[in-house]
Design a protein around this motif. Structure first.
Motif, PDB file in Angstrom:
ATOM      1  N   GLN A 128       0.851  -1.178   0.000  1.00  0.00           N
ATOM      2  CA  GLN A 128       0.000   0.000   0.000  1.00  0.00           C
ATOM      3  C   GLN A 128       0.888   1.229   0.000  1.00  0.00           C
ATOM      4  OE1 GLN A 128      -3.472   0.290  -0.077  1.00  0.00           O
ATOM      5  NE2 GLN A 128      -3.029   2.484  -0.326  1.00  0.00           N
ATOM      6  N   MET A 129       0.727   2.068  -0.995  1.00  0.00           N
ATOM      7  CA  MET A 129       1.577   3.239  -1.146  1.00  0.00           C
ATOM      8  C   MET A 129       0.719   4.492  -1.027  1.00  0.00           C
ATOM      9  SD  MET A 129       4.048   1.954  -4.253  1.00  0.00           S
ATOM     10  CE  MET A 129       2.738   2.037  -5.461  1.00  0.00           C
ATOM     11  N   ASN A 130       0.952   5.256   0.002  1.00  0.00           N
ATOM     12  CA  ASN A 130       0.226   6.501   0.242  1.00  0.00           C
ATOM     13  C   ASN A 130       1.164   7.689   0.130  1.00  0.00           C
ATOM     14  OD1 ASN A 130      -2.104   4.952   0.842  1.00  0.00           O
ATOM     15  ND2 ASN A 130      -1.575   4.879   3.017  1.00  0.00           N
ATOM     16  N   SER A 131       0.584   8.862  -0.009  1.00  0.00           N
ATOM     17  CA  SER A 131       1.368  10.111  -0.096  1.00  0.00           C
ATOM     18  C   SER A 131       2.482   9.971  -1.122  1.00  0.00           C
ATOM     19  CB  SER A 131       1.939  10.470   1.284  1.00  0.00           C
ATOM     20  OG  SER A 131       0.923  10.626   2.237  1.00  0.00           O
ATOM     21  N   LEU A 132       2.127   9.469  -2.277  1.00  0.00           N
ATOM     22  CA  LEU A 132       3.134   9.211  -3.307  1.00  0.00           C
ATOM     23  C   LEU A 132       3.802  10.504  -3.760  1.00  0.00           C
ATOM     24  CD1 LEU A 132       1.270   6.430  -5.242  1.00  0.00           C
ATOM     25  CD2 LEU A 132       3.607   6.244  -4.364  1.00  0.00           C
ATOM     26  N   GLU A 133       5.075  10.374  -4.057  1.00  0.00           N
ATOM     27  CA  GLU A 133       5.910  11.494  -4.502  1.00  0.00           C
ATOM     28  C   GLU A 133       6.440  11.188  -5.898  1.00  0.00           C
ATOM     29  OE1 GLU A 133       8.891  11.572  -1.501  1.00  0.00           O
ATOM     30  OE2 GLU A 133       7.510  12.201   0.102  1.00  0.00           O
ATOM     31  N   VAL A 134       6.831  12.227  -6.603  1.00  0.00           N
ATOM     32  CA  VAL A 134       7.374  12.053  -7.953  1.00  0.00           C
ATOM     33  C   VAL A 134       8.566  11.094  -7.925  1.00  0.00           C
ATOM     34  CG1 VAL A 134       8.475  13.218  -9.882  1.00  0.00           C
ATOM     35  CG2 VAL A 134       6.513  14.281  -8.747  1.00  0.00           C
ATOM     36  N   ASP A 135       9.369  11.173  -6.877  1.00  0.00           N
ATOM     37  CA  ASP A 135      10.550  10.313  -6.761  1.00  0.00           C
ATOM     38  C   ASP A 135      10.212   8.841  -6.529  1.00  0.00           C
ATOM     39  OD1 ASP A 135      12.755  12.708  -5.093  1.00  0.00           O
ATOM     40  OD2 ASP A 135      12.205  12.422  -7.200  1.00  0.00           O
ATOM     41  N   ASP A 136       8.944   8.523  -6.305  1.00  0.00           N
ATOM     42  CA  ASP A 136       8.534   7.123  -6.171  1.00  0.00           C
ATOM     43  C   ASP A 136       8.331   6.466  -7.531  1.00  0.00           C
ATOM     44  OD1 ASP A 136       6.487   8.113  -3.388  1.00  0.00           O
ATOM     45  OD2 ASP A 136       8.438   7.100  -3.322  1.00  0.00           O
ATOM     46  N   THR A 137       8.385   7.245  -8.593  1.00  0.00           N
ATOM     47  CA  THR A 137       8.230   6.706  -9.946  1.00  0.00           C
ATOM     48  C   THR A 137       9.314   5.671 -10.226  1.00  0.00           C
ATOM     49  OG1 THR A 137       7.191   8.717 -10.793  1.00  0.00           O
ATOM     50  CG2 THR A 137       8.256   7.266 -12.402  1.00  0.00           C
ATOM     51  N   ALA A 138       8.895   4.458 -10.606  1.00  0.00           N
ATOM     52  CA  ALA A 138       9.835   3.361 -10.828  1.00  0.00           C
ATOM     53  C   ALA A 138       9.053   2.133 -11.278  1.00  0.00           C
ATOM     54  CB  ALA A 138      10.601   3.038  -9.549  1.00  0.00           C
ATOM     55  N   VAL A 139       9.792   1.120 -11.696  1.00  0.00           N
ATOM     56  CA  VAL A 139       9.216  -0.212 -11.861  1.00  0.00           C
ATOM     57  C   VAL A 139       9.372  -0.922 -10.527  1.00  0.00           C
ATOM     58  CG1 VAL A 139       9.333  -2.406 -13.069  1.00  0.00           C
ATOM     59  CG2 VAL A 139       9.758  -0.275 -14.313  1.00  0.00           C
ATOM     60  N   TYR A 140       8.278  -1.453 -10.030  1.00  0.00           N
ATOM     61  CA  TYR A 140       8.272  -2.119  -8.731  1.00  0.00           C
ATOM     62  C   TYR A 140       8.239  -3.631  -8.936  1.00  0.00           C
ATOM     63  CZ  TYR A 140       7.654   2.237  -6.219  1.00  0.00           C
ATOM     64  OH  TYR A 140       7.860   3.483  -5.680  1.00  0.00           O
ATOM     65  N   TYR A 141       9.116  -4.320  -8.206  1.00  0.00           N
ATOM     66  CA  TYR A 141       9.245  -5.765  -8.300  1.00  0.00           C
ATOM     67  C   TYR A 141       8.976  -6.399  -6.943  1.00  0.00           C
ATOM     68  CZ  TYR A 141      11.932  -4.689 -12.540  1.00  0.00           C
ATOM     69  OH  TYR A 141      12.344  -4.234 -13.767  1.00  0.00           O
ATOM     70  N   CYS A 142       8.280  -7.517  -6.943  1.00  0.00           N
ATOM     71  CA  CYS A 142       8.211  -8.300  -5.718  1.00  0.00           C
ATOM     72  C   CYS A 142       9.137  -9.497  -5.858  1.00  0.00           C
ATOM     73  CB  CYS A 142       6.784  -8.739  -5.394  1.00  0.00           C
ATOM     74  SG  CYS A 142       6.091  -9.977  -6.490  1.00  0.00           S
ATOM     75  N   ALA A 143       9.548 -10.015  -4.713  1.00  0.00           N
ATOM     76  CA  ALA A 143      10.509 -11.105  -4.700  1.00  0.00           C
ATOM     77  C   ALA A 143      10.279 -11.988  -3.483  1.00  0.00           C
ATOM     78  CB  ALA A 143      11.934 -10.553  -4.698  1.00  0.00           C
ATOM     79  N   ALA A 144      10.615 -13.264  -3.640  1.00  0.00           N
ATOM     80  CA  ALA A 144      10.478 -14.236  -2.550  1.00  0.00           C
ATOM     81  C   ALA A 144      11.854 -14.727  -2.139  1.00  0.00           C
ATOM     82  CB  ALA A 144       9.628 -15.414  -3.000  1.00  0.00           C
ATOM     83  N   GLY A 145      12.096 -14.758  -0.826  1.00  0.00           N
ATOM     84  CA  GLY A 145      13.393 -15.201  -0.333  1.00  0.00           C
ATOM     85  C   GLY A 145      13.265 -15.825   1.032  1.00  0.00           C
TER      86      GLY A 145
END
Length: 124
Positions: A82-99
């Protein structure tokens, strides 16, 4: 085939919110620490958040602490960001990962399975 699939990305104005989902196929997420990372062109992939297999502990990068919340629903074999109060600097490709290695939760090397990524774009 072991696979993670992210969804929920999109374009949002600064100050807005998005909820990313990461669903697993062909394996059970409940055994794994799960993490979210993000990457922008020309930069290293960076740690965003992680959650233990039982969901009792979470960790965040300083840049998102207080704004983002990672959670999981092991019954649905899904992890959320859950991403709130998003900022311009949050712009990116988001990846999930299992470890598996919680002490190394902020390191890409601790994760064995990765999703294909979902684009998050925040406009000013």
């Amino acid at each position: 085939q072991v696979q993670l699939v992210e969804s929920g990305g999109g374009l949002v104005q600064a100050g807005g919110s998005l909820r990313l989902s990461c669903a697993a196929s062909s394996f059970t997420l409940s055994f794994y620490t799960m993490g979210w990372f993000r990457q922008t062109p020309g930069k290293e992939r960076e740690f965003v958040a992680a959650i233990t297999s039982n969901g009792l502990s979470t960790g965040y990068s300083d840049s998102v602490k207080g704004r983002f919340t990672i959670s999981r629903d092991n019954d649905k074999n899904t992890v959320y960001l859950q991403m709130n109060s998003l900022e311009v600097d949050d712009t990116a490709v988001y990846y999930c990962a299992a470890g598996a290695a919680w002490p190394k939760r902020d390191s890409q090397a601790a994760y064995n399975v990765w999703g294909q990524g979902t684009q998050v774009s925040v406009s000013s």
